[in-house]
Motif scaffolding. Structure first.
Motif, PDB file in Angstrom:
ATOM      1  N   ASP A 143       0.760  -0.966   0.117  1.00  0.00           N
ATOM      2  CA  ASP A 143      -0.103  -0.174   0.119  1.00  0.00           C
ATOM      3  C   ASP A 143       0.719   1.423   0.032  1.00  0.00           C
ATOM      4  O   ASP A 143       0.603   2.117  -1.174  1.00  0.00           O
ATOM      5  N   THR A 144       2.053   1.050   0.501  1.00  0.00           N
ATOM      6  CA  THR A 144       1.742   2.777   0.996  1.00  0.00           C
ATOM      7  C   THR A 144       3.555   2.995  -0.108  1.00  0.00           C
ATOM      8  O   THR A 144       4.320   3.767  -0.586  1.00  0.00           O
ATOM      9  N   LEU A 145       4.410   1.455  -0.254  1.00  0.00           N
ATOM     10  CA  LEU A 145       4.621   1.706  -2.099  1.00  0.00           C
ATOM     11  C   LEU A 145       4.430   1.703  -3.022  1.00  0.00           C
ATOM     12  O   LEU A 145       4.621  -0.071  -4.397  1.00  0.00           O
ATOM     13  N   ALA A 146       3.304   1.407  -3.581  1.00  0.00           N
ATOM     14  CA  ALA A 146       2.769   1.729  -4.578  1.00  0.00           C
ATOM     15  C   ALA A 146       3.282   2.098  -5.777  1.00  0.00           C
ATOM     16  O   ALA A 146       3.291   1.134  -6.994  1.00  0.00           O
ATOM     17  N   ALA A 147       3.741   2.340  -5.858  1.00  0.00           N
ATOM     18  CA  ALA A 147       5.155   3.302  -6.654  1.00  0.00           C
ATOM     19  C   ALA A 147       5.936   1.869  -7.379  1.00  0.00           C
ATOM     20  O   ALA A 147       6.977   2.085  -8.434  1.00  0.00           O
ATOM     21  N   VAL A 148       6.462   1.151  -6.778  1.00  0.00           N
ATOM     22  CA  VAL A 148       7.708   0.414  -6.410  1.00  0.00           C
ATOM     23  C   VAL A 148       7.104  -1.027  -7.848  1.00  0.00           C
ATOM     24  O   VAL A 148       7.522  -1.680  -7.692  1.00  0.00           O
ATOM     25  N   ARG A 149       5.075  -1.019  -7.721  1.00  0.00           N
ATOM     26  CA  ARG A 149       4.818  -2.263  -8.303  1.00  0.00           C
ATOM     27  C   ARG A 149       5.781  -2.592  -9.633  1.00  0.00           C
ATOM     28  O   ARG A 149       5.406  -3.694  -9.907  1.00  0.00           O
TER      29      ARG A 149
END
Length: 451
Positions: free
Chosen positions: A383-389
């Motif tokens: 949730d907090t690192l969505a940009a890393v997906r």
């Protein structure tokens, strides 16, 4: 302005001293105050780190020292969580006790997700907040969401570049300024600390120097934290000695973790006696890096201690890990904050994956440490690192059935719909669908019985 540096270990003091010496924290002319806390499991039976030899040398970079632990006693700093209506009272008390006046405050805290860091950030509600992280935890994701009122004031993340070139994931969602401390600066600070300490006192040492061919075993209090059972920790200590013996080393020095109980010492003594290895117990509060300089060991062995990376990258000493495969399976939930440190140690020492600064241009993605750490971090805190997906998906595609799959749980990949997880057709059926199938089977059975 007053700059408050909150620390709970001598290692942190030395790390901050290295940052100041290296001008990562440049001189601003503001008063710098060292705030002491004690996070030992049983502080009543441990020696406070600020009473250890060498503390004065590390603390001399600061204008003065105050002690939060003594102010809160008998409550421990980790239990310090004042009520909302009491925050103003606490600010008045701390400003009075620490002689802060009405000056603005810049907080440098550790473990921003928990108290006392969160408590101090709430009390000093207008303070700038920076985080200093001295270990492998800085490479993992933020464990708990940082309250918005604190997150809006986050300024920077100060960390020691323990694994050369590896970028931290801690607080990545808030995009703080990254302030890496050169490992060479940390080594110089440790050498300065070493010069201030007496030689190691080992029962079997000749002229206070350990014999050649010594292994340094670094304990961790994994049973006390509930990560392993007491029996498993005993087995882990035995594996440490076996690892040294496999390399022909018959003399070991065991340094218990400062927060560990007496059971750890007894178990490693029993294992050494059974294996025929000479063992010395080092009851020293000095950081492991100082012990390495004085002991000059041939090998450093631990589970996932930060000191394994400093041994390898700061002092060029052979390092070995034990028990990492067990911990990768055992750590629960998947979000456990020890997962990234265990992953890094296992990848570097067991899988021989290079640090990012040592990667060649032809290194395949599946053998790169940075995307591995980012993918594990995303799986921990999606949730907090969505940009890393996207990068996590790319990495997971690259490893397919490679040994690096050991760092990911199939159930976790399935839940996040990532490569390597079960497809919807192979996955568990929804409960409602299972119920319908069950009722249909019951009706068929009744019909068969009736006929």
């Amino acid at each position: 302005m007053k700059e408050l540096f909150v620390v709970s270990t001598l290692y942190q003091c030395v790390s901050l001293a290295a940052a100041i010496d290296d001008a990562v924290l440049p001189e601003t002319g503001q008063e710098r105050i060292l705030v002491l806390t004690n996070n030992a499991m049983i502080p009543e039976v441990t020696v406070p780190f600020h009473e250890s030899p060498g503390f004065a040398e590390a603390a001399c970079r600061f204008d003065r020292v105050v002690d939060l632990s003594s102010l809160l006693w008998p409550r421990r700093p980790g239990q310090f969580s004042p009520r909302e209506q009491d925050l103003d009272l606490w600010q008045k008390l701390l400003r009075s006790e620490w002689e802060l006046g009405s000056d603005p405050v810049h907080l440098f805290v550790e473990s921003i997700q928990v108290d006392p860091a969160i408590a101090l950030a709430r009390i000093f509600a207008s303070a700038r907040v920076s985080v200093h992280s001295d270990g492998l935890m800085s490479y993992g994701p933020t464990r708990n969401p940082v309250p918005l009122a604190v997150a809006q004031r986050l300024d920077s993340l100060l960390y020691v570049d323990l694994v050369p070139g590896l970028r931290p994931q801690l607080l990545r969602e808030h995009q703080p300024n990254l302030l890496p401390v050169d490992p060479a600066s940390l080594r110089r600070a440790m050498e300065e600390l070493d010069r201030s300490l007496p030689p190691l006192a080992l029962p079997s040492a000749d002229h206070q120097k350990a014999p050649a061919g010594t292994a340094l075993l670094l304990g961790q209090y994994l049973a006390d934290l509930g990560i392993l059972s007491a029996e498993e920790e005993v087995a882990l200590h035995r594996q440490m000695i076996e690892k040294a013996k496999d390399q022909g080393i018959l003399h070991c020095v065991f340094k218990p973790h400062p927060s560990a109980g007496p059971g750890a010492v007894r178990s490693v003594e029993a294992a050494a006696q059974q294996l025929g290895v000479q063992l010395d117990i080092l009851e020293s509060s000095a950081p492991a890096e100082v012990v390495m300089q004085q002991l000059q060991p041939k090998l450093v062995v631990s589970c996932f201690s930060t000191a394994l990376m400093t041994a390898k990258y700061l002092f060029n000493i052979d390092a070995a890990a034990v028990g990492t495969a067990l911990l990768l399976e055992r750590l629960s939930p998947y979000e456990n904050s020890n997962r990234v440190p265990v992953t890094i140690v296992d990848a570097v020492l067991e899988r021989n994956i290079q640090a990012p600064d040592q990667d060649g241009t032809d290194t395949p993605d599946s053998r790169r440490l940075q995307p591995l750490v980012e993918a594990v971090s995303y799986c921990m805190q999606a949730d907090t690192l969505a940009a890393v997906r996207p990068s996590a998906e790319t990495y997971l595609h690259s490893i397919k059935d490679a040994p690096e799959r050991r760092y990911f749980k199939r159930r976790r990949l399935t839940k996040l719909e990532l490569p390597g997880g079960l497809s919807r057709a192979d996955g568990p059926r929804p409960l409602a669908q299972v119920g319908r199938m069950g009722r249909r089977a019951v009706r068929k059975l009744k019909s068969a019985v009736a006929s």
